[in-house]
Design a protein around this motif. Sequence first.
Motif, PDB file in Angstrom:
ATOM      1  N   ARG A 331    -111.710 -85.372  45.363  1.00  0.00           N
ATOM      2  CA  ARG A 331    -111.912 -85.044  46.776  1.00  0.00           C
ATOM      3  C   ARG A 331    -112.723 -83.767  46.984  1.00  0.00           C
ATOM      4  O   ARG A 331    -112.827 -83.274  48.102  1.00  0.00           O
ATOM      5  CB  ARG A 331    -110.549 -84.948  47.470  1.00  0.00           C
ATOM      6  CG  ARG A 331    -109.951 -86.321  47.742  1.00  0.00           C
ATOM      7  CD  ARG A 331    -108.439 -86.302  47.895  1.00  0.00           C
ATOM      8  NE  ARG A 331    -107.922 -87.653  48.129  1.00  0.00           N
ATOM      9  CZ  ARG A 331    -107.783 -88.582  47.186  1.00  0.00           C
ATOM     10  NH1 ARG A 331    -108.117 -88.319  45.936  1.00  0.00           N
ATOM     11  NH2 ARG A 331    -107.303 -89.770  47.489  1.00  0.00           N
ATOM     12  N   THR A 332    -113.301 -83.245  45.899  1.00  0.00           N
ATOM     13  CA  THR A 332    -114.168 -82.077  46.066  1.00  0.00           C
ATOM     14  C   THR A 332    -115.444 -82.516  46.770  1.00  0.00           C
ATOM     15  O   THR A 332    -115.887 -83.649  46.626  1.00  0.00           O
ATOM     16  CB  THR A 332    -114.538 -81.450  44.701  1.00  0.00           C
ATOM     17  OG1 THR A 332    -115.006 -82.490  43.851  1.00  0.00           O
ATOM     18  CG2 THR A 332    -113.361 -80.759  44.057  1.00  0.00           C
ATOM     19  N   GLY A 333    -116.046 -81.596  47.505  1.00  0.00           N
ATOM     20  CA  GLY A 333    -117.273 -81.937  48.215  1.00  0.00           C
ATOM     21  C   GLY A 333    -116.972 -82.681  49.504  1.00  0.00           C
ATOM     22  O   GLY A 333    -115.852 -82.663  50.003  1.00  0.00           O
ATOM     23  N   ARG A 334    -118.000 -83.351  50.025  1.00  0.00           N
ATOM     24  CA  ARG A 334    -117.885 -84.017  51.330  1.00  0.00           C
ATOM     25  C   ARG A 334    -117.107 -85.323  51.238  1.00  0.00           C
ATOM     26  O   ARG A 334    -117.425 -86.175  50.423  1.00  0.00           O
ATOM     27  CB  ARG A 334    -119.285 -84.317  51.862  1.00  0.00           C
ATOM     28  CG  ARG A 334    -120.018 -83.097  52.317  1.00  0.00           C
ATOM     29  CD  ARG A 334    -119.674 -82.801  53.760  1.00  0.00           C
ATOM     30  NE  ARG A 334    -120.132 -81.461  54.110  1.00  0.00           N
ATOM     31  CZ  ARG A 334    -120.008 -80.940  55.316  1.00  0.00           C
ATOM     32  NH1 ARG A 334    -119.419 -81.635  56.280  1.00  0.00           N
ATOM     33  NH2 ARG A 334    -120.440 -79.743  55.571  1.00  0.00           N
ATOM     34  N   THR A 335    -116.139 -85.475  52.060  1.00  0.00           N
ATOM     35  CA  THR A 335    -115.445 -86.762  52.175  1.00  0.00           C
ATOM     36  C   THR A 335    -115.411 -87.135  53.650  1.00  0.00           C
ATOM     37  O   THR A 335    -115.608 -86.286  54.521  1.00  0.00           O
ATOM     38  CB  THR A 335    -113.990 -86.677  51.657  1.00  0.00           C
ATOM     39  OG1 THR A 335    -113.296 -85.712  52.448  1.00  0.00           O
ATOM     40  CG2 THR A 335    -113.940 -86.272  50.199  1.00  0.00           C
ATOM     41  N   TRP A 336    -115.173 -88.402  53.948  1.00  0.00           N
ATOM     42  CA  TRP A 336    -115.020 -88.826  55.327  1.00  0.00           C
ATOM     43  C   TRP A 336    -114.052 -89.997  55.395  1.00  0.00           C
ATOM     44  O   TRP A 336    -113.908 -90.731  54.418  1.00  0.00           O
ATOM     45  CB  TRP A 336    -116.366 -89.189  55.961  1.00  0.00           C
ATOM     46  CG  TRP A 336    -116.991 -90.414  55.381  1.00  0.00           C
ATOM     47  CD1 TRP A 336    -116.911 -91.684  55.861  1.00  0.00           C
ATOM     48  CD2 TRP A 336    -117.792 -90.487  54.195  1.00  0.00           C
ATOM     49  NE1 TRP A 336    -117.610 -92.551  55.050  1.00  0.00           N
ATOM     50  CE2 TRP A 336    -118.164 -91.836  54.024  1.00  0.00           C
ATOM     51  CE3 TRP A 336    -118.248 -89.541  53.275  1.00  0.00           C
ATOM     52  CZ2 TRP A 336    -118.958 -92.270  52.972  1.00  0.00           C
ATOM     53  CZ3 TRP A 336    -119.029 -89.974  52.213  1.00  0.00           C
ATOM     54  CH2 TRP A 336    -119.379 -91.323  52.078  1.00  0.00           C
ATOM     55  N   ALA A 337    -113.401 -90.104  56.507  1.00  0.00           N
ATOM     56  CA  ALA A 337    -112.386 -91.152  56.659  1.00  0.00           C
ATOM     57  C   ALA A 337    -112.971 -92.311  57.469  1.00  0.00           C
ATOM     58  O   ALA A 337    -113.688 -92.100  58.443  1.00  0.00           O
ATOM     59  CB  ALA A 337    -111.162 -90.595  57.367  1.00  0.00           C
TER      60      ALA A 337
END
Lengths: 340, 622
Positions: A331-337
């Motif tokens: 989950r490092t860096g950009r995540t989106w749901a």
Amino acid sequence: MTTAVASDRLSPKDYASDQEVRWCPGCGDYAILKAMQKTFADLALAPEKTVFISGIGCAARFPYYMATYGFHTIHGRGPAIATGVKLANPDLDVWVITGDGDGLSIGGNHMLHVLRRNVDLQIILFNNEIYGLTKGQYSPTSRRGTRSPSTPEGSIDNPVSPGAFALGAGARFVARSIDTLQPHLIGVLKRAHAHRGASFVEIFQNCLVFNDGTFSAFTDRKVAGDMQLHLEHGKPLVFGKERNRGIRLNRQELRVEVVTIAENGVTEGDILVHDETNRILAAVLMELEPPEFPVALGVVYCDPAPTYENEALVGVAEGGAAGVGLNAVLRTGRTWAVEA
Amino acid sequence: MASPTVTQRDVGGREIRDSVVIRFAGDSGDGMQLAGSQFAQETAMAGSDLATFPDYPAEIRAPAGSTFGVSAFQIQFGSDVMTPGDELDVLVAMNPAALKVTIPDLRIGGTVVVDTSAFTERNLSKAGFEENPLEGDTLAPYQVLKIDITKRTLDAVEGLGLTQKEAQRCKNMWSLGLMLWMYSHDRTATIDWLKGKFAARPAIAEANTAALNAGHAFGETAEMPGHGMGYTVAAADLEPGLYRTVTGTEALAWGLLAGLRAAGLDRLMFGSYPITPASPLLHVLAHFKPYGVVTFQAEDEIAAICSAIGASYAGALGVTSSSGPGIALKTEALGLAIGIELPLVVINSQRAGPATGMPTKAEQSDLFQAVYGRNADAPLPVIAAATPSDSFAVAIEAVRLATKYMTPVMLLTDGYLSSAAEPWLIPDAEAVEPFPVTFRTDPKGFHPFVRDPKTLARAWAVPGTPGLEHRIGGLERSYDSGHISYDPENHQKMTEVRAAKVARIADDIPLQDVAVGEERGAMVLVGWGSTFGPIHQAVRLLLAEGCQVSHVHVRYLSPFPRNLGELLKGFDRILVPEMNTGQLVTVLRSTFLLPAEGLNKVTGKPFKVSEIVDAVRSRLEM
């Protein structure tokens, strides 16, 4: 680090494996094996924490004969495999057994790098100046003019000096001994073991079948006194049957010379004193060769420095970092749901 | 992708598309890879499915303006994307060379954006143009947007204290800004990224942000010719959950970590020597010391694998990685690991060859090397990743097979998969089914080649264990004691048991499934590795047309799944698309005696969907 086992009555036989030793009768390797087993007994080293690693060649059979862990690998790669062992478990006491062909020809690159990295290993190079297992071809330490099956008119390669190579590669411990020089060899092996970092030991080893007597100019009993310079830290570089010859620095010409004490006004004060931590002196000692000079034996150079594995493993979690969550990594860096 | 036949427009007049393919192309120093990967990031966050294709020269900074120095980043995004796309809808060409090299890939009617100030006489001549294509009618089939990107960038960053050179280097962000406007994408992630990347040089961050905003504003402020230059691209219908973009390299690295954890081992020792395109795995893993990973940049490929073997011998998980030429160098040591039966994961990021070949271009031409390429009878399991995100599961599987069967495992990926990105529904890495390793500790009845009767795996006895001191090596070992043995019958037996051990893995892997289509039909397309996307998309298109085709994608290349032969026999024809001259097809033919036919491409570029569709159509006479 090796911990001593709780016994004060160990004998060399306690370190002999159940395997039949299969070197040629009279091979110098027998004497080296004996010295190694005596070293282990004297130091009461733990067999289960010891690993002998070898490449290919006559010397490479060595691990089969020690009652420790042993790994007979492939030609020239012992130092690389040993590096992996130390990075996996730095607590193991690892010895690399190699020869002049294995360590300086096919494995020369690995030797260079294991020495400059200063991995905590004892690297024991059996130098017999010949290829034994492949039946007598000249080796990278063979002197020019060596006649062999592959050089019927004499070899034209210039030989490499193992000790000078090791120093050039940045080794922090370089020592030399002779297969038959038992107490001396055991002393050198103990010093190599005590040293933290890569300990490089060259052993002049006689190959009775293919290169008998190649070191006789300084190993024969008759000449040993005059042709061997036994080094001791802090002691003058004195040798000779009468202990009256020494190595003096010629400052005008920046070279060393053999002098006789009490002749031509030479006093003991003129003789160079051995300093194991002096790399320049070590390089000079490596250059001494018969017939003009005696051969320097013992610990030529010893100046410890941080070991590779100690530095490489700084910050590497033990136990596979079992407590550290892997999901955080993903989950490092950009995540989106994405909503349902 | 099939183009929509009727143009649909949104309320703002923008054309609505299922998917769009764009490519940024420029000099290798123009920052095209950065612009492209930031575009991918913003696209993913906007809810699109996507696939990327970074395509760059082997030279780090090829001579400016040269055609061989063109660096490009292609991305397809939309509602359901399997490949980086066959044809470009939009091309951003930063100089004449980039235009020259990439214009053949632009679809008729597509848009090309050019930086006019780069179209100097000198650059035109370097690119081999006799006339300026911006002045003649050669670009007539396309919508051409002639913009002085360099001048507009310089204007945007004026007063921020940059040198001329620094200021010019912001033009990739200007182009990115324009593209983000064109697809109504956000810029926040890029601005944050710039802040972080240039934290030590705030002026550079500020200038790049200014250029980005200026490019975006340019699109916004109606200086665009005509209307409808922008597109609205349908969002993907993705499964709910938390997403990220992932490259094959990242997924591999994380899969190795998850495998290490599942095996219950303390340490992963990664021995590697830098080689394109495998090095990024070393770079990623170098950050995982807190997770029990030690990386060792060895002096050569041989030392890299030997250090990994030494680590496995001492009870760690040894992993090494390279590309084909490096794997060749590791081959002797691989034989040692097979002979002494130690776990080892060997990763091959394949590239075009032979010899140095085309280091940055992908190929699948090392399958024979993986399956057969060793002296003597030296079998090992071979598995392959199909997509960037599939690399995660494949890496875990490599660790499982290596530790359970005490064998080296070859994991095949390629230069395309390593650097390509796609959106990924982030899995629960801690929910991976454990496969704990048991080290031998009991001296009773021990010898180093005592075997598990079921798996035939030998005991893993690690130095440091009291009472298990033993000697092993490259010389043949006695089946009954592990001692050196030259006994003829023993060698026969040991050769057979090594082969049987690997063959039995077939009982411990899933049966082969059909990726899409029926289990019987007129034709099956059999693929492996990174051809998954184009084959899959092609088969779906053909199915929509009523073709009786199916897609089978093989992860386990040696040994094959038990049912593979029977499955393939259910089809009238077998077509095997591969980025080599016919390797899997040969293995399938020799293993199953089936009349499989190859479809082969070795240009260093992935298959286009249309190439596969056409090949099937011509064979099925449609």
